[in-house]
Design a protein around this motif. Structure first.
Motif, PDB file in Angstrom:
ATOM      1  N   ARG A 103     -21.798  22.534  15.295  1.00  0.00           N
ATOM      2  CA  ARG A 103     -21.105  21.483  16.172  1.00  0.00           C
ATOM      3  C   ARG A 103     -22.004  21.508  17.508  1.00  0.00           C
ATOM      4  O   ARG A 103     -21.977  20.395  17.946  1.00  0.00           O
ATOM      5  CB  ARG A 103     -19.602  21.700  16.361  1.00  0.00           C
ATOM      6  N   THR A 104     -22.191  22.660  18.118  1.00  0.00           N
ATOM      7  CA  THR A 104     -22.857  22.426  19.302  1.00  0.00           C
ATOM      8  C   THR A 104     -24.239  21.816  19.371  1.00  0.00           C
ATOM      9  O   THR A 104     -24.817  21.115  20.079  1.00  0.00           O
ATOM     10  CB  THR A 104     -23.124  24.027  19.559  1.00  0.00           C
ATOM     11  N   ALA A 105     -25.068  22.120  18.190  1.00  0.00           N
ATOM     12  CA  ALA A 105     -26.156  21.476  18.002  1.00  0.00           C
ATOM     13  C   ALA A 105     -26.173  19.962  17.885  1.00  0.00           C
ATOM     14  O   ALA A 105     -26.905  19.145  18.347  1.00  0.00           O
ATOM     15  CB  ALA A 105     -27.020  21.778  16.624  1.00  0.00           C
ATOM     16  N   GLN A 106     -24.948  19.356  17.093  1.00  0.00           N
ATOM     17  CA  GLN A 106     -24.839  18.069  17.185  1.00  0.00           C
ATOM     18  C   GLN A 106     -24.276  17.338  18.348  1.00  0.00           C
ATOM     19  O   GLN A 106     -24.765  16.447  19.006  1.00  0.00           O
ATOM     20  CB  GLN A 106     -23.877  17.804  15.973  1.00  0.00           C
ATOM     21  N   GLN A 107     -23.764  18.218  19.239  1.00  0.00           N
ATOM     22  CA  GLN A 107     -23.133  17.752  20.402  1.00  0.00           C
ATOM     23  C   GLN A 107     -24.278  17.691  21.569  1.00  0.00           C
ATOM     24  O   GLN A 107     -24.278  16.897  22.373  1.00  0.00           O
ATOM     25  CB  GLN A 107     -22.200  18.876  21.081  1.00  0.00           C
ATOM     26  N   LYS A 108     -25.461  18.719  21.182  1.00  0.00           N
ATOM     27  CA  LYS A 108     -26.390  18.398  22.129  1.00  0.00           C
ATOM     28  C   LYS A 108     -27.271  17.228  21.828  1.00  0.00           C
ATOM     29  O   LYS A 108     -27.766  16.631  22.722  1.00  0.00           O
ATOM     30  CB  LYS A 108     -27.211  19.789  21.846  1.00  0.00           C
ATOM     31  N   ARG A 109     -27.255  16.909  20.577  1.00  0.00           N
ATOM     32  CA  ARG A 109     -28.042  15.532  20.100  1.00  0.00           C
ATOM     33  C   ARG A 109     -27.135  14.496  20.642  1.00  0.00           C
ATOM     34  O   ARG A 109     -27.816  13.321  21.389  1.00  0.00           O
ATOM     35  CB  ARG A 109     -28.127  15.491  18.810  1.00  0.00           C
ATOM     36  N   LEU A 110     -25.643  14.640  20.573  1.00  0.00           N
ATOM     37  CA  LEU A 110     -25.014  13.450  20.999  1.00  0.00           C
ATOM     38  C   LEU A 110     -25.034  13.221  22.688  1.00  0.00           C
ATOM     39  O   LEU A 110     -24.996  11.995  22.906  1.00  0.00           O
ATOM     40  CB  LEU A 110     -23.368  13.561  20.687  1.00  0.00           C
ATOM     41  N   THR A 111     -25.203  14.191  23.301  1.00  0.00           N
ATOM     42  CA  THR A 111     -25.455  14.102  24.789  1.00  0.00           C
ATOM     43  C   THR A 111     -26.733  13.283  25.044  1.00  0.00           C
ATOM     44  O   THR A 111     -26.339  12.515  26.259  1.00  0.00           O
ATOM     45  CB  THR A 111     -25.867  15.478  25.468  1.00  0.00           C
ATOM     46  N   GLY A 112     -27.523  13.160  24.456  1.00  0.00           N
ATOM     47  CA  GLY A 112     -28.838  12.156  24.692  1.00  0.00           C
ATOM     48  C   GLY A 112     -28.381  10.699  24.544  1.00  0.00           C
ATOM     49  O   GLY A 112     -29.139   9.648  24.786  1.00  0.00           O
ATOM     50  N   ILE A 113     -27.173  10.451  23.593  1.00  0.00           N
ATOM     51  CA  ILE A 113     -26.937   9.298  23.120  1.00  0.00           C
ATOM     52  C   ILE A 113     -25.849   8.514  24.130  1.00  0.00           C
ATOM     53  O   ILE A 113     -25.731   7.365  24.703  1.00  0.00           O
ATOM     54  CB  ILE A 113     -26.268   9.129  21.759  1.00  0.00           C
ATOM     55  N   ILE A 114     -24.841   9.365  24.441  1.00  0.00           N
ATOM     56  CA  ILE A 114     -23.622   8.745  25.203  1.00  0.00           C
ATOM     57  C   ILE A 114     -23.320   9.792  26.583  1.00  0.00           C
ATOM     58  O   ILE A 114     -22.358   9.720  27.106  1.00  0.00           O
ATOM     59  CB  ILE A 114     -22.178   8.894  24.421  1.00  0.00           C
ATOM     60  N   GLY A 115     -24.191  10.729  26.786  1.00  0.00           N
ATOM     61  CA  GLY A 115     -24.229  11.444  27.770  1.00  0.00           C
ATOM     62  C   GLY A 115     -23.080  12.722  27.889  1.00  0.00           C
ATOM     63  O   GLY A 115     -22.505  12.973  26.736  1.00  0.00           O
ATOM     64  N   GLN A 116     -23.253  13.576  28.563  1.00  0.00           N
ATOM     65  CA  GLN A 116     -22.530  14.868  28.742  1.00  0.00           C
ATOM     66  C   GLN A 116     -21.113  14.843  28.479  1.00  0.00           C
ATOM     67  O   GLN A 116     -20.359  15.378  27.794  1.00  0.00           O
ATOM     68  CB  GLN A 116     -22.870  15.695  29.721  1.00  0.00           C
ATOM     69  N   ASN A 117     -20.488  13.896  29.425  1.00  0.00           N
ATOM     70  CA  ASN A 117     -19.143  13.489  29.125  1.00  0.00           C
ATOM     71  C   ASN A 117     -18.561  13.018  27.940  1.00  0.00           C
ATOM     72  O   ASN A 117     -17.507  13.588  27.317  1.00  0.00           O
ATOM     73  CB  ASN A 117     -18.331  12.643  30.302  1.00  0.00           C
ATOM     74  N   GLY A 118     -19.179  12.164  27.129  1.00  0.00           N
ATOM     75  CA  GLY A 118     -18.886  11.406  26.163  1.00  0.00           C
ATOM     76  C   GLY A 118     -18.948  12.509  24.828  1.00  0.00           C
ATOM     77  O   GLY A 118     -18.186  12.617  24.226  1.00  0.00           O
ATOM     78  N   ALA A 119     -20.052  13.219  24.844  1.00  0.00           N
ATOM     79  CA  ALA A 119     -20.044  14.398  23.805  1.00  0.00           C
ATOM     80  C   ALA A 119     -19.134  15.438  24.081  1.00  0.00           C
ATOM     81  O   ALA A 119     -18.581  15.780  23.047  1.00  0.00           O
ATOM     82  CB  ALA A 119     -21.520  14.902  24.150  1.00  0.00           C
ATOM     83  N   HIS A 120     -18.652  15.812  25.363  1.00  0.00           N
ATOM     84  CA  HIS A 120     -17.616  16.753  25.412  1.00  0.00           C
ATOM     85  C   HIS A 120     -16.393  16.224  24.812  1.00  0.00           C
ATOM     86  O   HIS A 120     -15.705  16.672  24.214  1.00  0.00           O
ATOM     87  CB  HIS A 120     -17.804  16.852  26.963  1.00  0.00           C
ATOM     88  N   PHE A 121     -16.117  14.827  25.307  1.00  0.00           N
ATOM     89  CA  PHE A 121     -14.721  14.314  25.006  1.00  0.00           C
ATOM     90  C   PHE A 121     -14.694  14.187  23.731  1.00  0.00           C
ATOM     91  O   PHE A 121     -13.488  14.194  22.955  1.00  0.00           O
ATOM     92  CB  PHE A 121     -14.620  13.133  25.349  1.00  0.00           C
ATOM     93  N   ALA A 122     -15.795  13.979  22.965  1.00  0.00           N
ATOM     94  CA  ALA A 122     -15.710  13.658  21.466  1.00  0.00           C
ATOM     95  C   ALA A 122     -14.921  14.625  20.421  1.00  0.00           C
ATOM     96  O   ALA A 122     -14.239  14.683  19.580  1.00  0.00           O
ATOM     97  CB  ALA A 122     -17.209  13.445  20.955  1.00  0.00           C
ATOM     98  N   ARG A 123     -15.348  16.026  21.115  1.00  0.00           N
ATOM     99  CA  ARG A 123     -14.660  17.232  20.243  1.00  0.00           C
ATOM    100  C   ARG A 123     -13.237  17.075  20.250  1.00  0.00           C
ATOM    101  O   ARG A 123     -12.734  17.575  19.252  1.00  0.00           O
ATOM    102  CB  ARG A 123     -15.178  18.405  20.781  1.00  0.00           C
ATOM    103  N   TYR A 124     -12.460  16.545  21.377  1.00  0.00           N
ATOM    104  CA  TYR A 124     -11.129  16.717  21.369  1.00  0.00           C
ATOM    105  C   TYR A 124     -10.562  15.272  20.967  1.00  0.00           C
ATOM    106  O   TYR A 124      -9.616  15.470  20.091  1.00  0.00           O
ATOM    107  CB  TYR A 124     -10.529  16.794  22.841  1.00  0.00           C
TER     108      TYR A 124
END
Length: 308
Positions: free
Chosen positions: A21-42
């Motif tokens: 999940r963290t690896a995927q979240q890291k990739r997602l950060t490059g697409i929608i930013g840190q806050n978006g990737a963070h919010f996605a998990r919740y």
């Protein structure tokens, strides 16, 4: 003496899912930013957790009624987890995947100390030895530079990534304490019921809290999470809620210090991902650090680590 119970495979499985999940979240950060990737998990995890609880209720299983104590500890655990995840994601932007994860794993020591102070759950001499060996492994990994070069520990502590990584570990430790206390405060229910109700309640709190903050401060992150990146974001949420159920259930069955100590095996999974997914070659110091962590896990499970 700690027995090889259900909490062990639950913790190992949760650690593996967290790595993915963290690896995927890291990739997602490059697409929608840190806050978006963070919010996605919740936001994508909360409905799944609610469905799990609804399924238990429809199956005729009685659900415990949360009280004010549950809400208080749930908020503590949920908010601490939000802060911890935010710090970890930010650390990834400053250092590489393995180093940021390594710093966050200092939560094992911090969880043991906080668990002892807040809930009276400590480790015996054998348990502290296991945690110390694991922490030594973390230090070896932390000070390992490119091509096996050694980075002075004094320099590593001064880097911003270190501060964010250590803060992540602290708040993950606080989160574990809050989650366990919330689950144990429920008046009835099996371990699965307590863990499921706690997971559903906390992820709902986290979604509401972070959603309101982003609505006021970062609407682009909200749009990204629900827009073009919703597929990867939903994947993050699915892995997050599945892994969280494992964590919550494990921490309902076993003291937080033991669960978090065994969770150090995530570092081994991180190294495996480095080799087989990112095709990078770890140095000898990386393998030494991983070996120390594996040794600490074996001592923790097989040694005499009775609760002090």
């Amino acid at each position: 003496m700690i027995m090889f119970g259900l909490w062990v495979p639950l913790t190992v499985g949760a650690a593996a899912l967290q790595t993915l999940r963290t690896a995927q979240q890291k990739r997602l950060t490059g697409i929608i930013g840190q806050n978006g990737a963070h919010f996605a998990r919740y936001v994508y995890g909360a409905p799944l957790a609610a469905l799990l609880v609804a399924g238990l209720a429809l199956g005729g299983i009685g659900l415990p009624a949360p009280d004010a104590t549950f809400v208080l500890y749930g908020l503590m655990g949920g908010i601490a987890q939000i802060i911890a995840t935010g710090c970890l994601i930010h650390a990834y932007t400053l250092r590489n995947f393995a180093v940021a994860t390594t710093f966050s794993k200092t939560e094992t020591i911090q969880a043991a100390l906080l668990s002892l102070a807040v809930m009276g759950e400590g480790l015996s001499a054998g348990g502290w030895l296991a945690v110390a060996i694991g922490f030594a492994g973390l230090i070896v990994l932390t000070t390992s530079g490119n091509r096996g070069a050694r980075i002075p520990l004094s320099r590593a502590w001064r880097e911003p990534a270190t501060a964010y990584g250590l803060a992540s570990g602290l708040f993950f430790a606080l989160s574990g304490i809050g989650i366990r206390a919330a689950a144990l405060s429920l008046p009835s229910g099996s371990e699965l019921v307590r863990a499921s109700v706690t997971l559903a309640a906390i992820t709902a709190m986290q979604t509401a809290l972070m959603g309101m903050v982003l609505l006021l401060r970062d609407r682009r992150a909200l749009a990204g999470a629900f827009g073009h990146a919703r597929g990867p974001a939903a994947g993050v949420g699915l892995m997050s809620v599945t892994g969280s159920l494992g964590w919550f259930l494990a921490m309902t069955l076993e003291p937080v210090a033991h669960v978090r100590a065994l969770a150090q095996i995530e570092i081994v999974f991180t190294l495996a991902m480095t080799v087989f997914v990112f095709r990078e070659r770890p140095s000898g110091r990386d393998y030494l650090g991983a070996g120390l962590i594996v040794a600490s896990v074996v001592i923790l499970i097989c040694g005499d680590t009775a609760i002090g």
